[in-house]
Scaffold this motif. Structure first.
Motif, PDB file in Angstrom:
ATOM      1  N   ALA A 168       0.680  -1.087  -0.089  1.00  0.00           N
ATOM      2  CA  ALA A 168      -0.239  -0.052   0.104  1.00  0.00           C
ATOM      3  C   ALA A 168       1.013   1.276  -0.034  1.00  0.00           C
ATOM      4  O   ALA A 168       1.937   1.126   0.347  1.00  0.00           O
ATOM      5  N   VAL A 169       0.256   2.385  -0.585  1.00  0.00           N
ATOM      6  CA  VAL A 169       1.203   3.610  -0.441  1.00  0.00           C
ATOM      7  C   VAL A 169      -0.126   4.711  -0.086  1.00  0.00           C
ATOM      8  O   VAL A 169      -1.217   4.480   0.028  1.00  0.00           O
ATOM      9  N   THR A 170       0.698   5.735   0.672  1.00  0.00           N
ATOM     10  CA  THR A 170      -0.297   6.851   0.899  1.00  0.00           C
ATOM     11  C   THR A 170      -0.384   7.779  -0.450  1.00  0.00           C
ATOM     12  O   THR A 170       0.737   7.863  -0.962  1.00  0.00           O
ATOM     13  N   THR A 171      -1.602   7.979  -0.665  1.00  0.00           N
ATOM     14  CA  THR A 171      -1.871   8.881  -1.900  1.00  0.00           C
ATOM     15  C   THR A 171      -1.906  10.406  -1.806  1.00  0.00           C
ATOM     16  O   THR A 171      -2.329  10.890  -0.533  1.00  0.00           O
ATOM     17  N   SER A 172      -1.402  11.089  -2.633  1.00  0.00           N
ATOM     18  CA  SER A 172      -1.489  12.690  -2.626  1.00  0.00           C
ATOM     19  C   SER A 172      -2.786  13.110  -3.343  1.00  0.00           C
ATOM     20  O   SER A 172      -2.896  14.338  -3.244  1.00  0.00           O
ATOM     21  N   VAL A 173      -3.476  12.264  -4.010  1.00  0.00           N
ATOM     22  CA  VAL A 173      -4.928  12.420  -4.258  1.00  0.00           C
ATOM     23  C   VAL A 173      -5.830  13.272  -3.141  1.00  0.00           C
ATOM     24  O   VAL A 173      -6.121  12.385  -2.120  1.00  0.00           O
ATOM     25  N   PRO A 174      -6.300  14.322  -3.153  1.00  0.00           N
ATOM     26  CA  PRO A 174      -7.225  14.862  -2.137  1.00  0.00           C
ATOM     27  C   PRO A 174      -8.359  13.794  -1.755  1.00  0.00           C
ATOM     28  O   PRO A 174      -8.915  13.290  -2.551  1.00  0.00           O
ATOM     29  N   MET A 175      -8.673  13.743  -0.428  1.00  0.00           N
ATOM     30  CA  MET A 175      -9.933  13.226   0.036  1.00  0.00           C
ATOM     31  C   MET A 175     -11.009  13.662  -0.409  1.00  0.00           C
ATOM     32  O   MET A 175     -11.358  14.969  -0.772  1.00  0.00           O
TER      33      MET A 175
END
Length: 334
Positions: A168-175
């Motif tokens: 898994a990765v942390t995404t920079s796409v806004p929530m």
């Protein structure tokens, strides 16, 4: 060359029979016929068995304005799992989206879904269903839509319990903001972009972390952690989608507390920093139901191997899917 091709192709007028033939040719050249064995459409008022006819009106406001909600249910051994819980969430989503549900009472929706699944003959896969503001025009307001529309489809698929770990990765796409994150609506562009972000980085899926540093959810899943103290923790549902499978996991997990394997079960805010110190991690969702995560942002979770506690939780859910009380037998004929 492309412009010439488009001009030559787009100026053709096609007859009704030619359209039908094109659609049937397209379906015969892929796996749609076996993958989508049945659909229901309130626009035509019945169950459709020919994938070439499984279409939506272009002026449906769900298509061009995103004014629609959806939900799902897994199909295993000829039974629909947790259909009632998913239907309840479906109707809550519709109410928040201000879609009129009066033409589709809950019992009618349930009956349609069971009849459609029976007509498909499919015994393993899933169903997905949508409630739309309906067809009518191309305006922003749905005031010109005469009535809402209900669509559903059976998706045949062979699946099994997940036993291998993923990255898994942390995404920079806004929530999504909470109002939209807590409604299961068709506006899934943030979800799509986050999963593409994960795939670009060699991961299975992404994790959203909010602006306060708390873990939120994945693009189509909840996230679960086992702390070093052997506590099962899921992020609170106040700003994210309340996952039916996650809630069922929380209901079943106390069995592992009674067995001395877990010390506690909780939902609460958990920072990404604390979550990274977990000894086990997993994605939780209908189609998984528990998928162990062994690496997050390039760092191992625990010892970097699939953990025994997440697999024990997976076993509980899988057994519940196969023989638990929330299974509804599909009334197949013959």
């Amino acid at each position: 060359m492309v412009a010439l091709f488009l001009r030559s192709r787009c100026t053709n007028k096609v007859s009704q029979m030619q359209v039908l033939q094109k659609l049937q040719d397209k379906c015969s050249s892929n796996t749609n016929r076996s993958t989508y064995p049945a659909m229901y459409s309130s626009v035509v008022g019945g169950i459709i068995l020919d994938p070439a006819m499984m279409v939506l009106p272009i002026d449906d406001h769900m298509v061009h304005r995103g004014h629609g909600v959806f939900d799902t249910a897994m199909l295993l051994d000829g039974c629909l799992y947790e259909l009632d819980a998913h239907l309840d969430r479906f109707l809550r989503s519709a109410a928040k989206a201000r879609i009129d549900t009066a033409p589709f009472p809950r019992d009618a929706l349930r009956s349609i879904l069971l009849q459609m699944t029976a007509a498909s003959g499919c015994r393993k896969g899933s169903i997905r269903y949508w409630l739309s503001a309906g067809p009518g025009d191309f305006l922003l307001s749905s005031a010109g839509c005469p009535a809402p529309a209900f669509y559903a489809v059976v998706i045949a698929a062979d699946y099994d319990q997940c036993r291998d770990g993923v990255r898994a990765v942390t995404t920079s796409v806004p929530m999504k903001p909470p109002l939209f994150a807590t409604v299961k609506n068709v506006n899934y562009l943030p979800n799509v972009l986050s999963i593409m972000d994960a795939e670009d980085r060699g991961a299975f899926a992404a994790v959203w972390v909010d602006d306060q540093g708390y873990v939120a959810e994945g693009p189509m899943v909840n996230v679960a952690f086992i702390t070093p103290d052997r506590e099962l923790v899921l992020p609170a549902f106040d700003k994210i989608l309340s996952g039916c499978t996650a809630k069922r996991l929380l209901a079943l997990a106390p069995k592992l507390v009674d067995a001395g394997l877990l010390t506690a079960v909780a939902t609460r805010n958990i920072t990404a920093e604390d979550a990274r110190r977990s000894v086990e991690m997993a994605f939780v969702g209908s189609g998984l139901p528990v998928l162990p995560v062994v690496e997050w942002d390039g760092n191992p979770i625990g010892d970097g191997e699939v953990g025994q506690l997440m697999m024990a939780l997976s076993d509980l859910l899988w057994e519940d899917m196969k023989s638990g009380p929330d299974r509804i037998a599909v009334p197949y004929s013959g």
